[in-house]
Write an enzyme that holds these catalytic residues in place. Structure first.
Site, PDB file in Angstrom:
ATOM      1  N   MET A  11      41.866  51.119  40.337  1.00  0.00           N
ATOM      2  CA  MET A  11      41.966  50.259  39.159  1.00  0.00           C
ATOM      3  C   MET A  11      41.069  50.747  38.021  1.00  0.00           C
ATOM      4  O   MET A  11      41.466  50.732  36.852  1.00  0.00           O
ATOM      5  CB  MET A  11      41.610  48.825  39.547  1.00  0.00           C
ATOM      6  CG  MET A  11      42.556  48.210  40.575  1.00  0.00           C
ATOM      7  SD  MET A  11      44.178  47.860  39.888  1.00  0.00           S
ATOM      8  CE  MET A  11      43.840  46.332  39.016  1.00  0.00           C
ATOM      9  N   PRO A  68      33.956  46.784  43.632  1.00  0.00           N
ATOM     10  CA  PRO A  68      34.357  45.721  44.565  1.00  0.00           C
ATOM     11  C   PRO A  68      33.577  44.438  44.338  1.00  0.00           C
ATOM     12  O   PRO A  68      32.378  44.463  44.044  1.00  0.00           O
ATOM     13  CB  PRO A  68      34.052  46.330  45.940  1.00  0.00           C
ATOM     14  CG  PRO A  68      34.103  47.814  45.721  1.00  0.00           C
ATOM     15  CD  PRO A  68      33.575  48.029  44.337  1.00  0.00           C
ATOM     16  N   LYS A 169      42.564  33.534  37.551  1.00  0.00           N
ATOM     17  CA  LYS A 169      43.069  34.582  38.441  1.00  0.00           C
ATOM     18  C   LYS A 169      43.107  34.101  39.890  1.00  0.00           C
ATOM     19  O   LYS A 169      44.010  34.449  40.652  1.00  0.00           O
ATOM     20  CB  LYS A 169      42.187  35.838  38.330  1.00  0.00           C
ATOM     21  CG  LYS A 169      42.602  36.996  39.260  1.00  0.00           C
ATOM     22  CD  LYS A 169      44.059  37.402  39.066  1.00  0.00           C
ATOM     23  CE  LYS A 169      44.392  38.752  39.661  1.00  0.00           C
ATOM     24  NZ  LYS A 169      44.089  38.935  41.066  1.00  0.00           N
ATOM     25  N   ASN A 173      46.482  33.978  42.199  1.00  0.00           N
ATOM     26  CA  ASN A 173      46.664  34.567  43.523  1.00  0.00           C
ATOM     27  C   ASN A 173      47.180  33.549  44.526  1.00  0.00           C
ATOM     28  O   ASN A 173      47.966  33.887  45.419  1.00  0.00           O
ATOM     29  CB  ASN A 173      45.345  35.169  44.011  1.00  0.00           C
ATOM     30  CG  ASN A 173      45.044  36.494  43.339  1.00  0.00           C
ATOM     31  OD1 ASN A 173      45.578  36.795  42.280  1.00  0.00           O
ATOM     32  ND2 ASN A 173      44.169  37.288  43.931  1.00  0.00           N
ATOM     33  N   GLU A 176      50.756  33.409  43.950  1.00  0.00           N
ATOM     34  CA  GLU A 176      51.326  34.642  44.507  1.00  0.00           C
ATOM     35  C   GLU A 176      51.575  34.495  46.003  1.00  0.00           C
ATOM     36  O   GLU A 176      52.631  34.896  46.519  1.00  0.00           O
ATOM     37  CB  GLU A 176      50.363  35.788  44.232  1.00  0.00           C
ATOM     38  CG  GLU A 176      50.757  37.137  44.794  1.00  0.00           C
ATOM     39  CD  GLU A 176      49.643  38.136  44.569  1.00  0.00           C
ATOM     40  OE1 GLU A 176      48.989  38.519  45.555  1.00  0.00           O
ATOM     41  OE2 GLU A 176      49.411  38.518  43.407  1.00  0.00           O
TER      42      GLU A 176
END
Length: 298
Positions: A11, A68, A169, A173, A176
């Site tokens: 990313m 991370p 976000k 998710n 999702e």
């Protein structure tokens, strides 16, 4: 604009490439010297440490972290904090928990933007969807870079106060998870039902004008095309789960009913102790489609 990028994994490297392509300058650092060298070959200025990266930036420093979530973010911010002041901006583009983002924003001298990032490595060519929380002036200062990294001006927006970007976000998710579960269950019924059906054909047909068309459905078509009608040796183990867990925990705290997300999270956890569900096998393969996560196989 000159941007410092710390973290050159899949990313982070996309951030570097898209910012360079848009005509901006990038100073790049990663603990992996080979990743730094590859970014330099692409046109970035290499840095051999965080301090070196900061020294190479102008007085008003703009830095994007793509490391991370968790300890790596804290360690990087600990190194950055004494080198920055209130005129500088740090973007955290990882999947941090929103409450930790609020704490980091309060502790950091520089302006901290929590940036929820959706699109995954597979979306590199089109750009990402960016959900940004934090000081509005800092968001406005980063708009040229956000335009470059996102799909364009419509691909990013300021969500609100610190934590709101990662909060949005997190819920994204959770949605999702539920969508993947719904597609998985539908195709499982089609697979086990009374007709001999071509799953790739169904996914393609649905994705041309049907109400349920989506990128995830395109990835279903890709999965059946590449793995076969029965998904071949794709296992039904579905990895991940942290952001879905955060979503359910927040729903419980806010007393908001999210049964579909809750059940999808439960199916994900059950996939690690039970075998054989087609819906889980499709969800496993979809994670590769949008995020290039490893496909567990039997």
């Amino acid at each position: 604009m000159q941007l410092g990028v710390i973290g050159l994994g899949r990313m982070g490297r996309i951030v570097v490439d898209r910012v360079l392509e848009d005509g901006h300058e990038v100073v790049a650092f990663d603990l992996d010297s080979e990743a730094v060298a590859e970014a330099a070959e692409a046109g970035a200025t290499p840095a051999d440490s965080i301090e070196d990266l900061v020294d190479r930036l102008p007085d008003e420093k703009r830095i994007w972290l793509m490391v991370p979530a968790g300890d790596a973010v804290d360690a990087t911010l600990d190194d950055l904090d004494p080198l920055l002041d209130a005129d500088d901006v740090v973007v955290d583009g990882g999947n941090s928990h929103f409450e930790r983002s609020v704490e980091r924003a309060e502790a950091l001298d520089a302006a901290y933007l929590d940036c929820g990032t959706s699109g995954g490595p597979a979306g590199a060519e089109l750009g990402f969807s960016l959900m940004v929380g934090g000081p509005e002036w800092a968001y406005e200062a980063m708009v040229p870079v956000f335009d470059a990294v996102a799909t364009g001006p419509q691909g990013h927006d300021h969500m609100g106060a610190s934590g709101s970007g990662h909060y949005v976000k997190m819920v994204h998710n959770g949605v999702e998870y539920a969508l993947m579960q719904a597609y998985g269950e539908g195709f499982e019924l089609l697979s086990e039902g009374r007709y001999d059906l071509d799953m790739e054909s169904i996914a393609r047909t649905w994705n041309n004008g049907a109400v349920i068309r989506s990128w995830l459905l395109e990835l279903c078509e890709e999965a059946f095309r590449e793995e076969g009608n029965d998904l071949g040796d794709v296992d039904d183990h579905i990895a991940g789960g942290s952001t879905g867990t955060w979503t359910v925990q927040e729903a419980l705290e806010q007393e908001v009913s999210v049964p579909l997300i809750y059940e999808a999270l439960g199916e994900r956890f059950d996939s690690r102790v039970e075998d054989g569900k087609f819906s889980r096998r499709l969800a496993n393969r979809l994670r590769y489609g949008f995020g290039r996560h490893e496909v567990k196989r039997r």
